[in-house]
Design a protein around this motif. Structure first.
Motif, PDB file in Angstrom:
ATOM      1  N   ALA A 272       0.835  -1.244  -0.050  1.00  0.00           N
ATOM      2  CA  ALA A 272      -0.084  -0.056  -0.148  1.00  0.00           C
ATOM      3  C   ALA A 272       0.841   1.376  -0.174  1.00  0.00           C
ATOM      4  O   ALA A 272       0.562   2.322  -0.799  1.00  0.00           O
ATOM      5  N   GLN A 273       1.940   1.216   0.831  1.00  0.00           N
ATOM      6  CA  GLN A 273       2.760   2.439   0.979  1.00  0.00           C
ATOM      7  C   GLN A 273       3.506   2.601  -0.501  1.00  0.00           C
ATOM      8  O   GLN A 273       3.391   3.866  -0.921  1.00  0.00           O
ATOM      9  N   SER A 274       4.019   1.691  -1.104  1.00  0.00           N
ATOM     10  CA  SER A 274       4.510   1.794  -2.363  1.00  0.00           C
ATOM     11  C   SER A 274       3.632   2.412  -3.434  1.00  0.00           C
ATOM     12  O   SER A 274       3.960   3.308  -4.183  1.00  0.00           O
ATOM     13  N   GLY A 281       4.047  10.881  -7.094  1.00  0.00           N
ATOM     14  CA  GLY A 281       5.452  11.278  -7.632  1.00  0.00           C
ATOM     15  C   GLY A 281       6.564  11.142  -6.665  1.00  0.00           C
ATOM     16  O   GLY A 281       7.483  11.971  -6.932  1.00  0.00           O
ATOM     17  N   GLY A 282       6.185  10.306  -5.795  1.00  0.00           N
ATOM     18  CA  GLY A 282       7.510  10.040  -4.873  1.00  0.00           C
ATOM     19  C   GLY A 282       8.342   9.033  -5.449  1.00  0.00           C
ATOM     20  O   GLY A 282       8.211   8.872  -6.701  1.00  0.00           O
ATOM     21  N   SER A 297      15.331   2.275   0.626  1.00  0.00           N
ATOM     22  CA  SER A 297      14.803   3.645   0.845  1.00  0.00           C
ATOM     23  C   SER A 297      14.058   4.294  -0.290  1.00  0.00           C
ATOM     24  O   SER A 297      13.747   3.633  -1.360  1.00  0.00           O
ATOM     25  N   GLY A 298      13.163   5.356  -0.159  1.00  0.00           N
ATOM     26  CA  GLY A 298      12.436   6.065  -1.030  1.00  0.00           C
ATOM     27  C   GLY A 298      11.998   7.604  -0.393  1.00  0.00           C
ATOM     28  O   GLY A 298      12.396   7.839   0.286  1.00  0.00           O
ATOM     29  N   ILE A 299      11.030   7.973  -1.303  1.00  0.00           N
ATOM     30  CA  ILE A 299      10.622   9.468  -1.038  1.00  0.00           C
ATOM     31  C   ILE A 299       8.937   9.277  -0.992  1.00  0.00           C
ATOM     32  O   ILE A 299       8.366   8.706  -1.659  1.00  0.00           O
ATOM     33  N   TYR A 300       8.400   9.654   0.198  1.00  0.00           N
ATOM     34  CA  TYR A 300       7.016   9.382   0.450  1.00  0.00           C
ATOM     35  C   TYR A 300       6.681  10.985   0.524  1.00  0.00           C
ATOM     36  O   TYR A 300       7.057  11.971   1.449  1.00  0.00           O
ATOM     37  N   ASN A 301       5.902  11.414  -0.661  1.00  0.00           N
ATOM     38  CA  ASN A 301       5.154  12.781  -0.523  1.00  0.00           C
ATOM     39  C   ASN A 301       3.756  12.781   0.165  1.00  0.00           C
ATOM     40  O   ASN A 301       3.167  11.870   0.237  1.00  0.00           O
ATOM     41  N   ASP A 302       3.508  14.103   0.363  1.00  0.00           N
ATOM     42  CA  ASP A 302       1.981  14.064   0.971  1.00  0.00           C
ATOM     43  C   ASP A 302       1.145  14.302  -0.136  1.00  0.00           C
ATOM     44  O   ASP A 302       1.451  14.135  -1.196  1.00  0.00           O
ATOM     45  N   ASP A 304      -0.352  16.496  -1.427  1.00  0.00           N
ATOM     46  CA  ASP A 304      -0.144  17.512  -2.458  1.00  0.00           C
ATOM     47  C   ASP A 304       1.046  17.179  -3.423  1.00  0.00           C
ATOM     48  O   ASP A 304       1.516  18.253  -4.278  1.00  0.00           O
ATOM     49  N   GLY A 305       1.508  16.191  -3.133  1.00  0.00           N
ATOM     50  CA  GLY A 305       2.778  15.849  -3.969  1.00  0.00           C
ATOM     51  C   GLY A 305       4.316  16.451  -3.489  1.00  0.00           C
ATOM     52  O   GLY A 305       5.205  16.282  -4.132  1.00  0.00           O
ATOM     53  N   ASN A 306       4.212  17.185  -2.180  1.00  0.00           N
ATOM     54  CA  ASN A 306       5.425  17.606  -1.598  1.00  0.00           C
ATOM     55  C   ASN A 306       6.026  16.639  -0.749  1.00  0.00           C
ATOM     56  O   ASN A 306       5.517  16.078  -0.041  1.00  0.00           O
ATOM     57  N   TYR A 307       7.522  16.767  -0.613  1.00  0.00           N
ATOM     58  CA  TYR A 307       8.308  15.684   0.118  1.00  0.00           C
ATOM     59  C   TYR A 307       7.727  15.796   1.513  1.00  0.00           C
ATOM     60  O   TYR A 307       7.482  16.718   2.353  1.00  0.00           O
ATOM     61  N   LEU A 308       7.416  14.765   2.338  1.00  0.00           N
ATOM     62  CA  LEU A 308       7.117  14.402   3.697  1.00  0.00           C
ATOM     63  C   LEU A 308       8.219  13.894   4.648  1.00  0.00           C
ATOM     64  O   LEU A 308       8.596  14.560   5.376  1.00  0.00           O
ATOM     65  N   THR A 309       8.443  12.617   4.013  1.00  0.00           N
ATOM     66  CA  THR A 309       9.559  11.865   4.524  1.00  0.00           C
ATOM     67  C   THR A 309      10.235  10.817   3.697  1.00  0.00           C
ATOM     68  O   THR A 309       9.961  10.807   2.507  1.00  0.00           O
ATOM     69  N   LYS A 310      11.051  10.259   4.279  1.00  0.00           N
ATOM     70  CA  LYS A 310      11.666   9.116   3.452  1.00  0.00           C
ATOM     71  C   LYS A 310      10.724   7.864   3.553  1.00  0.00           C
ATOM     72  O   LYS A 310       9.608   7.856   4.167  1.00  0.00           O
TER      73      LYS A 310
END
Ligand code: SF4
Length: 570
Positions: A272-274, A281-282, A297-302, A304-310
């Motif tokens: 689900a996370q992936s 767009g993470g 690792s990877g990038i998790y966006n909020d 709105d598509g903005n970076y939130l956390t890894k």
């Protein structure tokens, strides 16, 4: 770094520590130089940051760093391990260890800058009570986009026993943490907010036998790529691939270790996370340092598509998810972001909030309440100070009996009743409850490195012992522990790893040498803990694991105390 007449930096030859790295270096220095009965926040304690033996070279997966000290959480020796760029950059600068010692005379906050010209210690009170994210942004404007940082957030400055030390990743974000045991509090007690490392103009560390090293590295990388876990599972779903697997095994501690399965698991699984990460767009699959080929690792966006956390790791997803009854991925990601910003161990904080929920401070499943509790910690309110002291203190303050700790350190994401081998590691590790110290989930659940029935006591002592020895060595090399899946299953990959170490140092390393190094490191740590007052009674799980049967298998922890006492009897 000393404190007389203001902090000073000095460089010393390695002497007897030459050739050591990572956990081998940190545990040797702490066991030799720190009085075991000292106060962890006092001037006699030392904070040691040591890259692994191969860090700074071109070896794949070799960017792990060890942080060692006497732990303010457990009162014993501590090695907390992290990824990020720090190990590679520090090693290229030529420092096998950075040691913070003594204690500042006042509350001035310092930053330490290290480059090819040496070390500078600079007072900078403008950094006071900054979160890691704002701090790193400020450092970047001052020192540029290429430096690596080692830093503490508010929790470390407040000397909380759940405080971590952050290492910046490849994108210069403070997402990789030496999380466990309150190492951030020790850095805070030394008055150091951030160590800035600039390796411009410094070359990679070169092996003694370049051809042999290159060939072994190639075989090693091929081995990582062909193993289903390191080659497929971890890049696709990160460590959170385990949420479904461990839940299926009935071992996902849920609602503060009351059951082994969580109904909401589908919303927070790696799958689900992936999907969320991709749709926003993470980035799925990236390394935390240069030279990582597994890329968990990877990038998790909020939204709105903005970076939130890894890409939030399995332990964190469990700690703030199932353990607290929270099944919303965005809430879990936000809690991860806050932990990284305040500089807190996600495992300790998830376990602590679980205990707080059991005490009635919030309802299980209430994500907003969990976020608010964590914000109390960042602000340092009286309640926040209690929570930031970890699960053991929180349980004590609020009168909770079911407190999942060993040596006062919170248990990670595998219930020891359904994975009895990891229970042996939790109970006996020199570190307090620590899954990475001897990851028996391999043979107990994943069928890696053999198979041992997870619900029965038979075979668990040997399994944990062998893994604790092997892990101590891997933690010294600088290799990411996730190589273990491939080297346990594939002999050619194990031999390639030994070949890399031999070609790099110029000294052939056998399997026996590998085992001997692990035992030596554990001996240092056991000796320190014994002198700090630890006895066999500290190598035990909390009583409720022996009396409360865990659904769905309805099992208790069955390994006998006298057998636990045999783990280090070699
Ligand atoms: S596998 Fe994961 S933890 Fe290990 S080095 Fe790569 S990104 Fe970091």
């Amino acid at each position: 770094m000393g404190s007389e007449g203001g902090p000073q930096a000095s460089e010393e030859p390695l002497g007897d520590y030459a050739g050591l790295g990572g956990r081998g270096m940190t545990s040797a220095i702490i066991a030799t130089e720190v009085p075991p009965l000292c106060h962890p926040l006092g001037e006699e304690n030392k904070l040691v940051v040591a890259p692994g033996m191969l860090s700074g070279s071109h070896a794949a997966q070799s960017g792990r760093v060890s942080v060692g000290c006497k732990s303010p959480l457990t009162g014993g020796i501590k090695e907390a391990n992290a990824g990020g760029q720090g190990a590679q950059v520090q090693a290229r600068l030529g420092y096998a260890a950075i040691v913070l010692e003594g204690k500042p005379k006042d509350d001035t906050l310092y930053k330490v800058f290290i480059n090819k010209d040496g070390v500078e210690i600079i007072p900078d009170n403008s950094l006071k009570m900054m979160g890691n994210y704002d701090l790193i942004d400020k450092i970047k404007t001052e020192y540029g986009e290429k430096v690596a940082c080692i830093s503490i957030g508010q929790a470390g400055e407040m000397k909380m026993t759940a405080a971590s030390i952050a290492f910046t990743d490849m994108e210069q974000r403070p997402t990789r943490h030496a999380g466990r045991g309150g190492v951030g509090a020790v850095m805070g007690s030394k008055g150091v907010k951030v160590i800035v490392l600039d390796d411009s103009e410094m070359p990679a560390r070169l092996p003694k036998d370049a051809e042999k090293f290159k060939a072994a590295n190639k075989t090693f990388v091929q081995g990582l790529k062909k193993h289903p876990i390191t080659g497929e599972g971890l890049p696709a779903y990160g460590t959170n691939i385990l949420t479904n697997v461990i839940n299926e095994a009935g071992a996902l501690p849920t609602h503060n270790f009351q059951t082994g399965r969580f109904d909401g698991v589908g919303n927070i699984s790696g799958e689900a996370q992936s999907e969320i990460m991709t749709s926003r767009g993470g980035k799925v699959a990236k390394g935390c340092h240069k030279g990582c080929v597994i890329q968990c690792s990877g990038i998790y966006n909020d939204k709105d598509g903005n970076y939130l956390t890894k890409r939030t790791e399995y332990e964190t997803v469990w700690a703030h998810g199932g353990n607290c009854g929270i099944d919303d991925m965005d809430t879990v990601a936000m809690l991860d972001r806050l932990d990284d910003d305040f500089g807190l161990d996600t495992i300790e904080m998830g376990a602590t909030i679980g205990v707080a929920m059991e005490a009635g401070l919030a309802k299980f499943g209430d994500g907003e309440a969990a976020i608010n509790l964590l914000k109390e910690v960042g602000k340092g309110t009286p309640l926040g100070r209690i929570l930031g002291s970890g699960a053991a203190v929180t349980g004590q303050v609020f009168g909770v009996e079911r407190v999942p700790v060993v040596k006062r350190q919170a248990l990670p994401a595998y219930d020891p009743r359904s994975v009895q081998g990891i229970g042996v590691t939790y109970a006996t590790s020199t570190m307090g409850a620590d899954h990475t110290a001897g990851y028996a989930v391999t043979a107990n659940v994943l069928g890696v490195g053999g198979s041992v029935d997870p619900l029965k006591p038979e075979g668990q002592i040997e399994l944990s012992r062998n893994l604790q020895i092997a892990t101590a060595t891997i933690d010294a090399t600088g290799f990411c522990l996730f190589i273990a899946f491939a080297i346990l299953d594939q002999e050619d990959t194990f031999n390639a790893m030994l070949g890399m170490l031999g070609a790099f140092t110029g000294q052939e390393l056998t399997g026996d040498d590998f085992v001997a190094l692990g035992k030596k490191i554990l001996d240092y740590e056991r000796d320190f803990n014994a002198r700090a007052g630890f006895t066999a009674k500290d190598d035990r799980l909390p009583g409720f694991f022996k009396t409360e049967a865990l659904p769905p298998h309805n099992v208790t922890f069955e390994v006998k105390d006298e057998d636990l006492d045999q783990v280090f009897n070699w």
